[in-house]
Design a protein around this motif. Structure first.
Motif, mmCIF file in Angstrom:
data_model
loop_
_atom_site.group_PDB
_atom_site.id
_atom_site.type_symbol
_atom_site.label_atom_id
_atom_site.label_comp_id
_atom_site.label_asym_id
_atom_site.label_seq_id
_atom_site.Cartn_x
_atom_site.Cartn_y
_atom_site.Cartn_z
ATOM 1 N N ASP A 135 47.839 41.408 47.427
ATOM 2 C CA ASP A 135 48.995 42.274 47.620
ATOM 3 C C ASP A 135 49.925 42.228 46.413
ATOM 4 O OD1 ASP A 135 48.360 42.912 50.433
ATOM 5 O OD2 ASP A 135 48.774 40.782 50.751
ATOM 6 N N ARG A 136 49.876 41.113 45.691
ATOM 7 C CA ARG A 136 50.726 40.963 44.507
ATOM 8 C C ARG A 136 49.970 40.130 43.468
ATOM 9 N NH1 ARG A 136 56.417 40.842 43.512
ATOM 10 N NH2 ARG A 136 56.648 41.962 45.491
ATOM 11 N N GLY A 164 48.679 49.868 47.971
ATOM 12 C CA GLY A 164 50.082 49.543 48.176
ATOM 13 C C GLY A 164 50.518 48.255 47.508
ATOM 14 N N GLN A 166 50.988 45.552 44.184
ATOM 15 C CA GLN A 166 51.562 45.710 42.851
ATOM 16 C C GLN A 166 51.308 44.459 42.025
ATOM 17 O OE1 GLN A 166 55.738 46.561 43.606
ATOM 18 N NE2 GLN A 166 55.425 48.707 43.075
ATOM 19 N N HIS A 168 53.022 42.406 38.620
ATOM 20 C CA HIS A 168 54.172 42.296 37.726
ATOM 21 C C HIS A 168 53.795 41.357 36.586
ATOM 22 C CE1 HIS A 168 56.135 43.890 41.361
ATOM 23 N NE2 HIS A 168 56.826 44.557 40.460
ATOM 24 N N PHE A 189 45.969 52.893 35.954
ATOM 25 C CA PHE A 189 46.878 52.032 36.703
ATOM 26 C C PHE A 189 48.315 52.493 36.431
ATOM 27 C CE2 PHE A 189 43.174 49.296 35.747
ATOM 28 C CZ PHE A 189 42.854 48.860 37.027
ATOM 29 N N THR A 191 51.923 52.610 35.669
ATOM 30 C CA THR A 191 52.713 51.480 35.168
ATOM 31 C C THR A 191 54.088 51.958 34.749
ATOM 32 O OG1 THR A 191 50.704 50.376 34.366
ATOM 33 C CG2 THR A 191 52.788 49.645 33.428
ATOM 34 N N GLU A 204 55.519 46.803 35.806
ATOM 35 C CA GLU A 204 55.103 46.923 37.197
ATOM 36 C C GLU A 204 53.897 47.842 37.252
ATOM 37 O OE1 GLU A 204 57.918 47.143 40.707
ATOM 38 O OE2 GLU A 204 57.248 49.253 40.577
ATOM 39 N N ASN A 206 50.648 49.488 39.389
ATOM 40 C CA ASN A 206 50.159 49.874 40.718
ATOM 41 C C ASN A 206 48.643 50.007 40.704
ATOM 42 O OD1 ASN A 206 52.633 50.543 42.525
ATOM 43 N ND2 ASN A 206 53.144 51.360 40.500
ATOM 44 N N PRO A 207 48.019 49.984 41.888
ATOM 45 C CA PRO A 207 46.556 50.090 41.941
ATOM 46 C C PRO A 207 46.051 51.363 41.274
ATOM 47 C CG PRO A 207 47.422 49.414 44.069
ATOM 48 C CD PRO A 207 48.604 49.800 43.210
ATOM 49 N N GLU A 209 44.486 54.757 40.502
ATOM 50 C CA GLU A 209 44.428 55.994 41.271
ATOM 51 C C GLU A 209 42.992 56.468 41.364
ATOM 52 O OE1 GLU A 209 47.082 58.280 38.846
ATOM 53 O OE2 GLU A 209 48.778 57.901 40.198
#
Length: 210
Positions: A135-136, A164, A166, A168, A189, A191, A204, A206-207, A209
């Motif tokens: 998840d993170r 959902g 992320q 960092h 990804f 960003t 940051e 994200n998964p 697309e």
């Protein structure tokens, strides 16, 4: 995959599986706005004398981790990210991975010291089951291993983010934070730059697309 990375940068002792530097145990105070904890460190690991400024920025500025999240500390060193995450959450699972055996031992020692050894799983990269998703992802990534190895490293682990989820990442501007930002976006990804201070950027991610 990380094994090949280590071979490519054999002169960087904290990237070696077995550090060549003689052990000299130390204690490092991790002082953050919401908590202070003293953790064990040693020679032969990244930033053995202090909490690295980039890692401190990451731990200060990153969004809270959900209590039940599965988190990956990618390149855990002596364990500040994993341990702080455990102290800030109540039931989440944390995977702390590093190629460096001394770093893993220190993270295990520190996890026990804060009473979180039941929630922090310390392992080499190959020790994480292939079906585990996150998840993170939190990381001060090993920029100095070189761009090809770094890009492959990040792509491999970012591909294991849950929908959902992320990541960092904290990266120094002069070590290529802006180019990494573009690269991750170009690889699918999404960003953004979450924060920046004192020459560091928090990205940051994200998964990917579909």
């Amino acid at each position: 995959m990380l094994r090949g990375t280590v071979e490519a940068v054999g002169t960087a002792h904290y990237f070696n599986e077995e550090p060549t530097a003689a052990s000299k145990p130390a204690r490092v105070e991790v002082n953050l706005p919401d908590l202070t904890v003293t953790l064990a460190s040693d020679r032969g690991v990244f930033s053995r004398d202090r909490l690295d400024p980039g890692t401190k920025l990451l731990l200060t500025e990153m969004p809270p981790v959900d209590d039940d999240a599965v988190t990956l500390d990618l390149g855990c060193g002596w364990g500040p990210i994993a341990c702080v995450t455990a102290l800030r959450t109540r039931s989440g699972r944390i995977w702390a991975i590093d190629v460096n055996t001394r770093a893993r031992t220190l993270t295990e020692v520190n996890a026990r010291a804060i009473g979180a050894s039941d929630r922090i799983s310390v392992a080499p990269p190959s020790g994480v089951p292939v079906d585990v998703r996150f998840d993170r992802i939190l990381s001060n990534p090993p920029i100095r291993i070189g761009k090809p190895a770094l890009h492959q490293l990040l792509e491999d682990w970012l591909s294991r983010l849950n929908p959902g989820g992320q990541a960092h990442l904290v990266v120094q501007k002069h070590l290529g934070s802006d180019s990494l930002h573009r690269r991750l976006s170009d690889q699918g990804f999404p960003t953004i730059r979450l924060a920046g201070r004192s020459g560091y950027r928090i990205l940051e991610v994200n998964p990917r697309e579909d």
